[in-house]
Design a protein around this motif. Structure first.
Motif, short mmCIF file in Angstrom:
data_model
loop_
_atom_site.label_atom_id
_atom_site.label_comp_id
_atom_site.label_asym_id
_atom_site.label_seq_id
_atom_site.Cartn_x
_atom_site.Cartn_y
_atom_site.Cartn_z
N ALA A 170 0.82 -1.21 0.00
CA ALA A 170 0.00 0.00 0.00
C ALA A 170 0.86 1.26 0.00
N GLU A 171 2.00 1.20 0.66
CA GLU A 171 2.87 2.38 0.74
C GLU A 171 3.73 2.57 -0.51
N SER A 172 3.89 1.52 -1.29
CA SER A 172 4.78 1.58 -2.46
C SER A 172 4.04 2.10 -3.69
N VAL A 173 3.51 3.30 -3.58
CA VAL A 173 2.71 3.88 -4.66
C VAL A 173 3.56 4.13 -5.90
N GLU A 181 6.61 2.88 -6.37
CA GLU A 181 7.58 1.79 -6.54
C GLU A 181 6.83 0.48 -6.78
N PRO A 182 6.24 0.32 -7.98
CA PRO A 182 5.43 -0.87 -8.24
C PRO A 182 6.18 -2.18 -8.08
N ASN A 232 0.66 -1.07 -14.12
CA ASN A 232 1.84 -1.04 -13.24
C ASN A 232 2.10 -2.37 -12.55
N GLY A 233 1.13 -3.27 -12.67
CA GLY A 233 1.26 -4.57 -12.01
C GLY A 233 1.69 -5.65 -12.98
N PRO A 234 1.24 -6.87 -12.73
CA PRO A 234 1.61 -7.99 -13.61
C PRO A 234 1.06 -7.79 -15.02
N SER A 235 1.43 -8.68 -15.90
CA SER A 235 0.96 -8.59 -17.29
C SER A 235 -0.55 -8.80 -17.36
N ARG A 236 -1.13 -8.40 -18.48
CA ARG A 236 -2.58 -8.55 -18.66
C ARG A 236 -3.01 -10.01 -18.52
N SER A 237 -2.26 -10.92 -19.11
CA SER A 237 -2.63 -12.34 -19.04
C SER A 237 -2.56 -12.85 -17.60
N GLU A 238 -1.58 -12.38 -16.84
CA GLU A 238 -1.47 -12.79 -15.44
C GLU A 238 -2.62 -12.23 -14.62
#
Length: 220
Positions: A98-101, A103-104, A138-144
């Protein structure tokens, strides 16, 4: 009572007393050991309770101090230095994410750590998956992200409806309007859907050119 009877009774009493003394000398140590184990066990339990309480208090104080940092980087670094123990690992991982805005990578690592952690309860593993999905590009890939959503929509998990909403948004991004409408209709029909969820789903369906007149409950 005659003297012979009294004598016999005294002798019998003496025999019983002597037998009891022999039994105590032979087996009395068992009672002593039992008392020591009971007292020692009670003392150990009290010690463990005090230790657990002390560790929980120290963990809470460390979290408070870490979150009191003046910048995101300071707070994240302080959180990473905390040793949570088994009980606090879940809370620490969620707070770090939550704090790593900005820093994905740090957020992803923290959430993946929770998902892969053997001690993490299933509820929090699902919450970590949903948090990863909400990170978007900013997160994992679309497929993931799609695979995570598919897993969250199975059964009757607590995050199922939220996952359905997110899946519909992915389907809209992919240009699959019909699939998105079908997913949103499922949200509206679900017994556990809140009024706010039904309204959000209905608005998206209308925006996609669908009809919701038969899906929403009649207003009294």
């Amino acid at each position: 009572m005659s003297n012979p009877d009294s004598f016999i009774e005294e002798v019998s009493e003496e025999v019983r007393r002597d037998r009891m003394n022999r039994l105590l000398r032979k087996y009395g140590w068992i009672g002593v050991v039992a008392v020591v184990l009971i007292v020692g066990g009670a003392a150990f339990n009290e010690y463990r309770k005090a230790q657990v309480q002390s560790e929980a208090q120290a963990f809470g104080d460390a979290l408070y101090q870490a979150l009191d940092g003046s910048s995101e980087q300071t707070r994240v670094l302080a959180l990473e230095e905390i040793s949570p123990g088994e009980a606090g690992a879940t809370v620490l991982g969620l707070l770090t994410a939550a704090e790593s805005v900005t820093e994905p990578e740090t957020a992803i690592a923290a959430l993946q750590g929770l998902i892969n952690g053997p001690e993490t309860p299933d509820l929090y593993k699902d919450l970590a998956r949903l948090r990863l999905v909400l990170m978007g590009e900013n997160g994992p890939s679309r497929s993931e992200r799609r695979a995570m959503l598919d897993a969250l929509t199975l059964g009757a998990g607590p995050f199922r409806l939220l996952a359905l909403e997110q899946r519909a948004l992915l389907e809209i991004e992919d240009g699959a309007s019909e699939a998105a409408i079908s997913t949103l209709q499922e949200v509206i029909r679900s017994a556990g859907a809140s009024t706010a969820q039904q309204q959000r789903a209905a608005q998206l369906i209308v925006a996609l050119g669908g009809d919701v007149a038969s899906l929403l409950p009649e207003q009294g």
